[in-house]
Scaffold this motif. Structure first.
Motif, PDB file in Angstrom:
ATOM      1  N   LEU A   1      -3.233  25.211  -6.313  1.00 45.23           N
ATOM      2  CA  LEU A   1      -2.057  25.762  -5.599  1.00 45.23           C
ATOM      3  C   LEU A   1      -2.423  26.107  -4.103  1.00 45.23           C
ATOM      4  CD1 LEU A   1       0.172  27.154  -8.624  1.00 45.23           C
ATOM      5  CD2 LEU A   1       0.693  25.266  -7.380  1.00 45.23           C
ATOM      6  N   THR A   2      -3.414  26.842  -4.018  1.00 39.08           N
ATOM      7  CA  THR A   2      -3.886  27.397  -3.035  1.00 39.08           C
ATOM      8  C   THR A   2      -4.447  26.431  -1.980  1.00 39.08           C
ATOM      9  OG1 THR A   2      -4.682  29.221  -3.821  1.00 39.08           O
ATOM     10  CG2 THR A   2      -5.605  28.961  -1.839  1.00 39.08           C
ATOM     11  N   ILE A   3      -5.109  25.208  -2.683  1.00 39.24           N
ATOM     12  CA  ILE A   3      -5.393  24.004  -1.742  1.00 39.24           C
ATOM     13  C   ILE A   3      -4.155  23.206  -1.071  1.00 39.24           C
ATOM     14  CG2 ILE A   3      -6.307  21.612  -1.728  1.00 39.24           C
ATOM     15  CD1 ILE A   3      -8.331  23.026  -4.112  1.00 39.24           C
ATOM     16  N   HIS A   4      -3.087  23.061  -2.252  1.00 34.54           N
ATOM     17  CA  HIS A   4      -2.087  22.459  -1.822  1.00 34.54           C
ATOM     18  C   HIS A   4      -1.120  23.230  -0.689  1.00 34.54           C
ATOM     19  CE1 HIS A   4       2.101  20.856  -2.478  1.00 34.54           C
ATOM     20  NE2 HIS A   4       2.542  21.768  -2.512  1.00 34.54           N
TER      21      HIS A   4
ATOM     22  N   GLY B   1      11.450  19.788 -16.301  1.00 31.84           N
ATOM     23  CA  GLY B   1      11.340  19.991 -14.663  1.00 31.84           C
ATOM     24  C   GLY B   1       9.823  19.410 -14.318  1.00 31.84           C
ATOM     25  N   LEU B   2       9.101  18.786 -15.213  1.00 37.65           N
ATOM     26  CA  LEU B   2       8.123  18.015 -14.718  1.00 37.65           C
ATOM     27  C   LEU B   2       8.223  16.723 -13.988  1.00 37.65           C
ATOM     28  CD1 LEU B   2       6.152  18.297 -18.336  1.00 37.65           C
ATOM     29  CD2 LEU B   2       5.820  19.554 -16.323  1.00 37.65           C
ATOM     30  N   ILE B   3       9.486  16.189 -14.120  1.00 40.63           N
ATOM     31  CA  ILE B   3       9.785  15.067 -13.202  1.00 40.63           C
ATOM     32  C   ILE B   3      11.248  15.297 -12.360  1.00 40.63           C
ATOM     33  CG2 ILE B   3      10.705  12.985 -13.776  1.00 40.63           C
ATOM     34  CD1 ILE B   3       8.083  11.879 -14.752  1.00 40.63           C
ATOM     35  N   ILE B   4      11.074  14.899 -11.344  1.00 39.29           N
ATOM     36  CA  ILE B   4      12.241  14.711 -10.397  1.00 39.29           C
ATOM     37  C   ILE B   4      12.719  13.283 -10.094  1.00 39.29           C
ATOM     38  CG2 ILE B   4      13.157  15.446  -8.125  1.00 39.29           C
ATOM     39  CD1 ILE B   4      10.819  17.740  -7.926  1.00 39.29           C
TER      40      ILE B   4
ATOM     41  N   LEU C   1      11.585   8.088  -9.296  1.00 40.84           N
ATOM     42  CA  LEU C   1      11.052   9.321 -10.061  1.00 40.84           C
ATOM     43  C   LEU C   1       9.543   9.871  -9.607  1.00 40.84           C
ATOM     44  CD1 LEU C   1      11.259   7.996 -13.997  1.00 40.84           C
ATOM     45  CD2 LEU C   1      12.520   9.782 -12.715  1.00 40.84           C
ATOM     46  N   ARG C   2       9.535  10.915  -9.421  1.00 43.67           N
ATOM     47  CA  ARG C   2       8.334  11.743  -8.885  1.00 43.67           C
ATOM     48  C   ARG C   2       7.992  12.862  -9.865  1.00 43.67           C
ATOM     49  NH1 ARG C   2       8.864  15.948  -5.757  1.00 43.67           N
ATOM     50  NH2 ARG C   2      10.895  16.222  -4.589  1.00 43.67           N
ATOM     51  N   LEU C   3       6.728  13.496  -9.747  1.00 44.29           N
ATOM     52  CA  LEU C   3       6.192  14.520 -10.448  1.00 44.29           C
ATOM     53  C   LEU C   3       6.802  15.765  -9.549  1.00 44.29           C
ATOM     54  CD1 LEU C   3       2.575  13.679 -11.488  1.00 44.29           C
ATOM     55  CD2 LEU C   3       4.544  13.538 -13.000  1.00 44.29           C
ATOM     56  N   SER C   4       7.127  16.692 -10.413  1.00 44.65           N
ATOM     57  CA  SER C   4       7.199  18.091  -9.576  1.00 44.65           C
ATOM     58  C   SER C   4       5.825  18.772  -9.334  1.00 44.65           C
ATOM     59  CB  SER C   4       7.936  18.852 -10.362  1.00 44.65           C
ATOM     60  OG  SER C   4       7.476  19.226 -11.625  1.00 44.65           O
ATOM     61  N   LEU C   5       5.596  19.778  -8.581  1.00 47.43           N
ATOM     62  CA  LEU C   5       4.232  20.383  -8.562  1.00 47.43           C
ATOM     63  C   LEU C   5       3.777  20.899  -9.749  1.00 47.43           C
ATOM     64  CD1 LEU C   5       2.216  21.082  -6.549  1.00 47.43           C
ATOM     65  CD2 LEU C   5       3.341  23.142  -6.052  1.00 47.43           C
ATOM     66  N   ARG C   6       4.738  21.170 -10.692  1.00 48.49           N
ATOM     67  CA  ARG C   6       4.298  21.591 -12.183  1.00 48.49           C
ATOM     68  C   ARG C   6       3.856  20.263 -12.910  1.00 48.49           C
ATOM     69  NH1 ARG C   6       7.869  23.130 -16.169  1.00 48.49           N
ATOM     70  NH2 ARG C   6       6.608  23.645 -17.867  1.00 48.49           N
TER      71      ARG C   6
ATOM     72  N   VAL D   1       2.654  17.854 -11.449  1.00 49.56           N
ATOM     73  CA  VAL D   1       1.518  17.313 -10.988  1.00 49.56           C
ATOM     74  C   VAL D   1       0.097  18.170 -11.619  1.00 49.56           C
ATOM     75  CG1 VAL D   1      -0.183  17.227  -8.954  1.00 49.56           C
ATOM     76  CG2 VAL D   1       2.114  16.948  -8.528  1.00 49.56           C
ATOM     77  N   ILE D   2       0.429  19.447 -11.970  1.00 50.69           N
ATOM     78  CA  ILE D   2      -0.756  20.235 -12.568  1.00 50.69           C
ATOM     79  C   ILE D   2      -0.622  19.781 -13.948  1.00 50.69           C
ATOM     80  CG2 ILE D   2      -1.013  22.311 -13.319  1.00 50.69           C
ATOM     81  CD1 ILE D   2       0.057  23.396 -10.675  1.00 50.69           C
ATOM     82  N   LEU D   3       0.358  19.302 -14.514  1.00 52.74           N
ATOM     83  CA  LEU D   3       0.272  18.813 -15.921  1.00 52.74           C
ATOM     84  C   LEU D   3       0.335  17.412 -16.256  1.00 52.74           C
ATOM     85  CD1 LEU D   3       2.686  21.506 -17.481  1.00 52.74           C
ATOM     86  CD2 LEU D   3       0.194  21.658 -17.692  1.00 52.74           C
ATOM     87  N   SER D   4      -0.104  16.765 -15.047  1.00 49.61           N
ATOM     88  CA  SER D   4      -0.113  15.211 -15.181  1.00 49.61           C
ATOM     89  C   SER D   4      -0.580  14.604 -16.415  1.00 49.61           C
ATOM     90  CB  SER D   4      -0.712  14.735 -13.856  1.00 49.61           C
ATOM     91  OG  SER D   4      -2.178  14.818 -13.673  1.00 49.61           O
ATOM     92  N   ASN D   5      -1.673  15.002 -16.803  1.00 48.54           N
ATOM     93  CA  ASN D   5      -2.132  14.453 -18.189  1.00 48.54           C
ATOM     94  C   ASN D   5      -1.480  14.515 -19.329  1.00 48.54           C
ATOM     95  OD1 ASN D   5      -4.461  13.714 -17.051  1.00 48.54           O
ATOM     96  ND2 ASN D   5      -5.739  15.431 -17.455  1.00 48.54           N
ATOM     97  N   GLN D   6      -0.359  15.627 -19.202  1.00 48.52           N
ATOM     98  CA  GLN D   6       0.407  15.657 -20.444  1.00 48.52           C
ATOM     99  C   GLN D   6       1.836  14.499 -20.060  1.00 48.52           C
ATOM    100  OE1 GLN D   6       1.664  19.384 -21.501  1.00 48.52           O
ATOM    101  NE2 GLN D   6      -0.115  20.265 -21.104  1.00 48.52           N
ATOM    102  N   VAL D   7       2.140  14.495 -18.733  1.00 50.32           N
ATOM    103  CA  VAL D   7       3.479  13.631 -18.466  1.00 50.32           C
ATOM    104  C   VAL D   7       2.956  12.200 -18.870  1.00 50.32           C
ATOM    105  CG1 VAL D   7       4.561  12.685 -16.466  1.00 50.32           C
ATOM    106  CG2 VAL D   7       4.076  15.222 -16.510  1.00 50.32           C
ATOM    107  N   LYS D   8       1.774  11.898 -18.468  1.00 52.06           N
ATOM    108  CA  LYS D   8       1.110  10.357 -18.901  1.00 52.06           C
ATOM    109  C   LYS D   8       1.227  10.007 -20.140  1.00 52.06           C
ATOM    110  CE  LYS D   8      -3.544   9.290 -18.781  1.00 52.06           C
ATOM    111  NZ  LYS D   8      -4.823   9.639 -18.178  1.00 52.06           N
ATOM    112  N   LEU D   9       1.226  10.941 -21.226  1.00 52.64           N
ATOM    113  CA  LEU D   9       1.226  10.481 -22.528  1.00 52.64           C
ATOM    114  C   LEU D   9       2.615  10.081 -22.904  1.00 52.64           C
ATOM    115  CD1 LEU D   9      -0.484  13.808 -24.107  1.00 52.64           C
ATOM    116  CD2 LEU D   9      -1.367  11.562 -23.681  1.00 52.64           C
ATOM    117  N   TYR D  10       3.605  10.397 -22.089  1.00 53.18           N
ATOM    118  CA  TYR D  10       4.987  10.008 -22.458  1.00 53.18           C
ATOM    119  C   TYR D  10       5.023   8.400 -22.199  1.00 53.18           C
ATOM    120  CZ  TYR D  10       6.793  14.623 -22.917  1.00 53.18           C
ATOM    121  OH  TYR D  10       7.099  16.131 -23.213  1.00 53.18           O
ATOM    122  N   PHE D  11       4.320   7.950 -21.197  1.00 54.81           N
ATOM    123  CA  PHE D  11       4.656   6.356 -20.772  1.00 54.81           C
ATOM    124  C   PHE D  11       3.500   5.663 -21.576  1.00 54.81           C
ATOM    125  CE2 PHE D  11       6.205   9.113 -17.411  1.00 54.81           C
ATOM    126  CZ  PHE D  11       7.406   8.573 -17.506  1.00 54.81           C
TER     127      PHE D  11
END
Ligand code: SF4
Length: 375
Positions: free
Chosen positions: A220-223, A348-351, A357-362, A364-374
């Motif tokens: 988050l600091t980098i972002h 709230g993982l996707i907007i 459709l895009r990832l929310s910042l949360r 993005v952090i949990l993108s590996n979990q979001v990926k599993l849905y597809f």
């Protein structure tokens, strides 16, 4: 058809303890490697149906800066005889050690217009923790040499979350980066890969990575720091000044065609995924016997290609357009994944914005979990 061309350069001065990219710690035999790569390109040329126009070229590795500018000059001549090879973006990955103004000017002269410098850390502590060969002084000299040699498009590779790193270390590093002001940054979290010395050290308890919540704070600091400084966070791990996104890597994230040459390289053409085994000896042997060195790993069905385009496209912070996906694959994103999207939107993982459709910042952090849905 427009495509991207990647060359894998499988040579390094020595292996870094965290790295699982294919490379051998040996001095390259340029003539032999050039002959093999051009032979491989010829074989691909006869195997591909339709014409490819290469609009980007990327020399990655390994350490592509271990090969001389004249290697690339001859390679480009050979590729130009075989293909429509007029890339607008030509990237050379380079490590600071071994660079100087003379060689950088020569790389620029043979056509490279983008330099991706493997800095990995901007502190001596970080360089030591990552087992890198170069010093901080050498890194800064390489940057000023690159600028003076005419590289106006400079990308730097950095790693966060290395053993012993604190949030304060990272903040200091970010201040240094903003002073360098590269056009593009790739900032990756250190991931211990099985089979690497780092993995063994961690497994044996001889070293430790920062705690998970510290790593999230680092991300988050980098972002926040880079966004505040005018960088566009355009992919999970990538940031760019306006107009400086990596065009080559967009081919990967947009599931567009690319051809990879060299051992360990991957290709994606006409929904077929190929990989050349990461073994230099086998690579040379296959080509000396005029055999195709790449292996067809899988042919994606239209629905698999659609799913893959979503997973890859969501890596980009602009996300995916349902309309574009429908035009390309004939599947309706909102219909096929209606239940999954309901959950992802609720958490709230996707907007959703219009047809995008895009990832929310949360997300993005949990993108590996979001990926599993597809999958
Ligand atoms: S220089 Fe790069 S490719 Fe080579 S071993 Fe180190 S991290 Fe891996």
């Amino acid at each position: 058809m427009e495509a991207a061309l990647y060359l894998h350069v499988p040579f390094c001065r020595q292996k870094c303890p965290y790295c699982d990219f294919y490379s051998v710690p040996t001095k390259p035999e340029e003539k032999i490697y050039l002959k093999a790569v051009l032979r491989e390109a010829e074989i691909w040329k006869s195997a591909i149906s339709g014409d490819l126009s290469f609009v980007t070229f990327y020399a990655g590795g390994g350490t592509p800066s271990l090969l001389s500018p004249s290697f690339y000059e001859k390679l480009f001549e050979g590729l130009g005889r075989l293909f429509d090879f007029r890339p607008e973006e030509l990237t050379l990955e380079a490590n600071p050690e071994g660079l100087n103004r003379g060689i950088l000017t020569a790389y620029r002269k043979v056509g490279f217009n983008r330099l991706s410098l493997g800095l990995q850390s901007l502190s001596e502590k970080g360089l030591r923790a990552l087992g890198r060969r170069h010093t901080l002084e050498k890194a800064f000299r390489a940057i000023s040499d690159a600028r003076e040699s005419g590289f106006e498009n400079l990308s730097v590779d950095l790693i966060f979350g290395w053993p012993g790193e604190t949030l304060e270390d990272l903040q200091r590093e970010l201040e240094g980066i903003l002073r360098i002001s590269p056009e593009h940054l790739s900032y990756y979290e250190l991931t211990p890969e099985k089979g690497t010395p780092l993995f063994e050290e961690l497994a044996a308890g001889r070293t430790r990575l920062p705690e998970e919540d510290t790593v999230v704070s680092m991300y988050l600091t980098i972002h926040e720091s880079l966004s505040a400084a005018g960088y566009h966070h355009y992919e999970i791990s990538n940031y760019a000044r306006p107009g400086h996104t990596c065009r080559h890597n967009l081919f990967y994230w947009k599931a567009l065609p690319y051809l990879g040459l060299g051992p360990g390289a991957a290709s994606f053409l006409e929904n077929k995924r190929y990989r050349t085994p990461p073994n230099l000896t086998l690579y040379y042997r296959a080509l000396s016997e005029d055999k195709f060195p790449a292996i067809l790993e899988e042919t994606l069905s239209p629905e698999e290609a659609f799913r893959e385009a979503i997973i890859l496209g969501l890596r980009l912070l602009e996300g995916v357009s349902a309309l574009e996906l429908y035009r390309r694959f004939g599947f309706d994103l909102f219909q096929i994944f209606s239940q999954e999207l309901e959950k992802l939107l609720k958490t709230g993982l996707i907007i959703k914005e219009g047809d995008r459709l895009r990832l929310s910042l949360r997300g993005v952090i949990l993108s590996n979990q979001v990926k599993l849905y597809f999958l």
